[in-house]
Design a protein around this motif. Structure first.
Motif, PDB file in Angstrom:
ATOM      1  N   CYS A 204       0.837  -1.196   0.000  1.00  0.00           N
ATOM      2  CA  CYS A 204       0.000   0.000   0.000  1.00  0.00           C
ATOM      3  C   CYS A 204       0.878   1.254   0.000  1.00  0.00           C
ATOM      4  O   CYS A 204       0.668   2.184  -0.784  1.00  0.00           O
ATOM      5  N   ALA A 205       1.905   1.249   0.875  1.00  0.00           N
ATOM      6  CA  ALA A 205       2.808   2.399   0.947  1.00  0.00           C
ATOM      7  C   ALA A 205       3.557   2.585  -0.369  1.00  0.00           C
ATOM      8  O   ALA A 205       3.731   3.707  -0.851  1.00  0.00           O
TER       9      ALA A 205
ATOM     10  N   LEU B 143       0.148  -8.328  -2.122  1.00  0.00           N
ATOM     11  CA  LEU B 143       0.634  -7.170  -2.877  1.00  0.00           C
ATOM     12  C   LEU B 143      -0.524  -6.480  -3.586  1.00  0.00           C
ATOM     13  O   LEU B 143      -0.646  -5.249  -3.568  1.00  0.00           O
ATOM     14  N   VAL B 144      -1.379  -7.291  -4.207  1.00  0.00           N
ATOM     15  CA  VAL B 144      -2.523  -6.732  -4.929  1.00  0.00           C
ATOM     16  C   VAL B 144      -3.477  -6.064  -3.933  1.00  0.00           C
ATOM     17  O   VAL B 144      -3.992  -4.968  -4.181  1.00  0.00           O
ATOM     18  N   LEU B 145      -3.669  -6.740  -2.807  1.00  0.00           N
ATOM     19  CA  LEU B 145      -4.555  -6.186  -1.785  1.00  0.00           C
ATOM     20  C   LEU B 145      -4.050  -4.821  -1.308  1.00  0.00           C
ATOM     21  O   LEU B 145      -4.823  -3.865  -1.177  1.00  0.00           O
TER      22      LEU B 145
ATOM     23  N   GLY C 254      -7.906   4.588  -1.565  1.00  0.00           N
ATOM     24  CA  GLY C 254      -7.692   5.710  -0.658  1.00  0.00           C
ATOM     25  C   GLY C 254      -7.351   5.300   0.764  1.00  0.00           C
ATOM     26  O   GLY C 254      -7.420   6.106   1.690  1.00  0.00           O
ATOM     27  N   GLY C 255      -6.974   4.051   0.952  1.00  0.00           N
ATOM     28  CA  GLY C 255      -6.656   3.558   2.290  1.00  0.00           C
ATOM     29  C   GLY C 255      -5.202   3.780   2.659  1.00  0.00           C
ATOM     30  O   GLY C 255      -4.351   4.023   1.817  1.00  0.00           O
ATOM     31  N   THR C 256      -4.919   3.689   3.959  1.00  0.00           N
ATOM     32  CA  THR C 256      -3.555   3.794   4.479  1.00  0.00           C
ATOM     33  C   THR C 256      -2.952   2.394   4.604  1.00  0.00           C
ATOM     34  O   THR C 256      -3.678   1.395   4.574  1.00  0.00           O
ATOM     35  N   PRO C 257      -1.625   2.312   4.794  1.00  0.00           N
ATOM     36  CA  PRO C 257      -1.016   0.991   5.027  1.00  0.00           C
ATOM     37  C   PRO C 257      -1.625   0.268   6.229  1.00  0.00           C
ATOM     38  O   PRO C 257      -1.831  -0.948   6.181  1.00  0.00           O
TER      39      PRO C 257
END
Lengths: 242, 287
Positions: A65-66, A145-147, A155-158
């Protein structure tokens, strides 16, 4: 914690057409081996899975995500935590980290199959340069990784990506348990609700780890679950892929 | 024994004898000489990490009980290009509670064409222990490795304390295996280890190993994503059966090439593979 973007709920929802229903998260082989026979066993199984595969997946999802967020520089998300000696190794580097944490070939195949399905669903749902880069660089990326990349796209954070991953690590097998053991769905959901605080702990540890280098991400193993996963591939009659 | 530990503690920490903690850093280096023989070019014992050269290779001969809580032990292993080193231990290590967390870190570098065979006796996690071990292994592209770790979960009739072991292996800059085992933190232990009294693994890295997974009772032979790596994991009620299962797994990993290869595989290839496997046990190293 930051407010949850509604888009992130789509990602956590089992109704997302990403083929998750085809996988039992290792529960079917455990049921076949009579290692899980009732609700108490299921609770232990979900605890064990959360602490091992769940934590590993959540940390990889948070790192992804990051990393994905760095492709969209205007996003309000912490920068990538790839502080490894090799520098920025790209999506393939993170995919190799997932490989190194998945010694079981059956589990690598299941993770890549689910990753591929999720990538298809996520790219049809959201447009994001990080997600596109992942799909371009890795043919069938590992599921976390895809998730993680999809969480960034939503728009989510790690930390939120890690929570979705931890939730999925428990909710997937829990829903399979209803079918495999004929358990009461209300009882199973009570077990999941009792695990929610533990999911948050796992997500906290995962997100904290993802702020460091990829090399040092958690890698807890579950020897019995690896064994069962491989045995499952050889089982004749089965409802789930993994 | 107590005096010895106190002395080691004093040496390691500059007068910390009252704490009974040890800080020790031992090292072994092996190099191949002009005649193609492996020589030990460095052998440094420190505190409880005592090293002895033997016919087989290098033995860790525990100079004190432990590790105890609070101990910080490090072992550096370097195998130069083309050299071969076997590391063994004289007896099981008993991890005991003490003043805080005990730590053991092993760092190994294995050069081009070199071979490291690291197979000490088991680590026994006693009740109340709090131990962390880490192994960081850097392999050159064509280095070969045999790395065995065995954990016994408590002495007879005893539940173990907390134990966390991590193995990080890279070939060049590519991670081959990152593998942790966490025991005693109370999270779903039954699903992770069942009622096993012992758990262990052998990592083999060399060409020609099995590419098909294999499972049987308490044993899994798992080909890694990298074509030269196989992880053998086993669980068992006790250390003796664990050792037999791991040994069986090693045979399966080494032999399966012959089983899964197309018919017509030259016989000498299979022989060479078997010989390479036996070679991991032969005493031509560091002597």
């Amino acid at each position: 914690m930051a407010e949850i973007p509604a888009a992130l709920l789509l990602l956590a929802d089992a109704r997302l057409p990403a083929g998750g229903h085809a996988h039992s998260g290792g529960l079917e082989p455990a049921v076949a081996a009579h290692a899980v026979t009732d609700l108490a066993d299921l609770r232990d199984f979900l605890h064990g899975r959360l602490a091992t595969t769940g934590l590993t997946g959540a940390a990889l999802a948070a790192a992804a995500c990051a990393y994905a967020a760095a492709y969209a520089p205007d996003a309000d998300i912490p920068p990538s935590g790839d502080g490894s000696a090799g520098g920025r190794r790209g999506w393939r580097g993170l995919d190799a980290e997932a490989d190194a944490r998945t010694p079981s070939p059956a589990q690598r195949r299941a993770s890549r199959a689910q990753g591929r399905s999720l990538a298809r669903a996520a790219r049809a749902t959201w447009s994001h340069p990080g997600l596109d880069a992942l799909a371009a660089e890795v043919r069938a990326p590992h599921h976390p990784l895809v998730l993680g990349a999809a969480a960034a796209a939503a728009g989510g954070t790690p930390r939120q990506a890690a929570a979705v991953a931890a939730y999925g690590a428990a909710a997937g097998p829990a829903s399979a348990a209803v079918r495999l053991l004929g358990l009461d769905p209300l009882d199973v959901h009570r077990v999941l609700a009792d695990l929610a605080a533990r999911m948050d702990e796992v997500a906290d540890e995962a997100a904290a780890a993802a702020a460091g280098g990829w090399d040092a991400l958690p890698a807890p193993s579950a020897p019995l679950l690896d064994l069962l996963a491989e045995a499952h591939v050889r089982a004749g009659l089965r409802l789930f892929e993994s | 024994m107590g005096a010895r530990r106190a002395a080691a503690g004093a040496r390691g920490r500059g007068g910390g004898a009252v704490t009974r903690r040890c800080a020790a850093r031992a090292a072994v280096a092996a190099e191949r000489d002009a005649h193609g023989r492996t020589r030990c070019t460095r052998l440094r014992s420190d505190g409880p990490l005592a090293l002895r050269e033997t016919a087989e290779g290098v033995h860790l001969v525990g100079a004190a009980a432990g590790p105890l809580g609070g101990d910080v032990l490090e072992l550096d292993v370097a195998v130069g290009p083309g050299a071969r080193l076997a590391v063994r231990s004289a007896a099981a290590a008993l991890v005991l509670p003490g003043d805080g967390t005990s730590r053991l870190t092993v760092r190994a570098r294995v050069g081009p064409g070199a071979r490291l065979d690291f197979a000490p006796e088991p680590t026994v996690a006693a009740a109340g222990c709090d131990h962390r071990s880490a192994a960081e292994i850097a392999l050159a592209e064509d280095a070969t490795l045999r790395w065995r770790e065995e954990i016994v979960l408590g002495r007879h009739g005893e539940r173990p304390g907390r134990l966390r072991g991590r193995l990080d292996v890279a070939i060049g800059r590519t991670p081959l295996l990152r593998h942790e085992l966490r025991v005693g933190d109370g999270h779903g232990a039954r699903a992770v280890l069942g009622d096993a009294g012992a758990a262990g693994s052998v990592l083999l890295v060399r060409p020609g190993l099995a590419r098909e997974a294999h499972v049987e009772d308490g044993l899994a032979v798992l080909p890694l994503a990298h074509p030269s790596g196989v992880l053998i994991t086993a669980v068992a009620p006790d250390a003796a059966l664990l050792r037999r299962r791991l040994a069986r797994g090693e045979r399966v990993a080494a032999r399966a090439r012959g089983e899964t290869a197309p018919r017509g595989l030259p016989a000498d290839q299979e022989t060479a593979s078997a010989a390479a496997f036996r070679g991991a046990e032969t005493p031509d190293s560091c002597s």
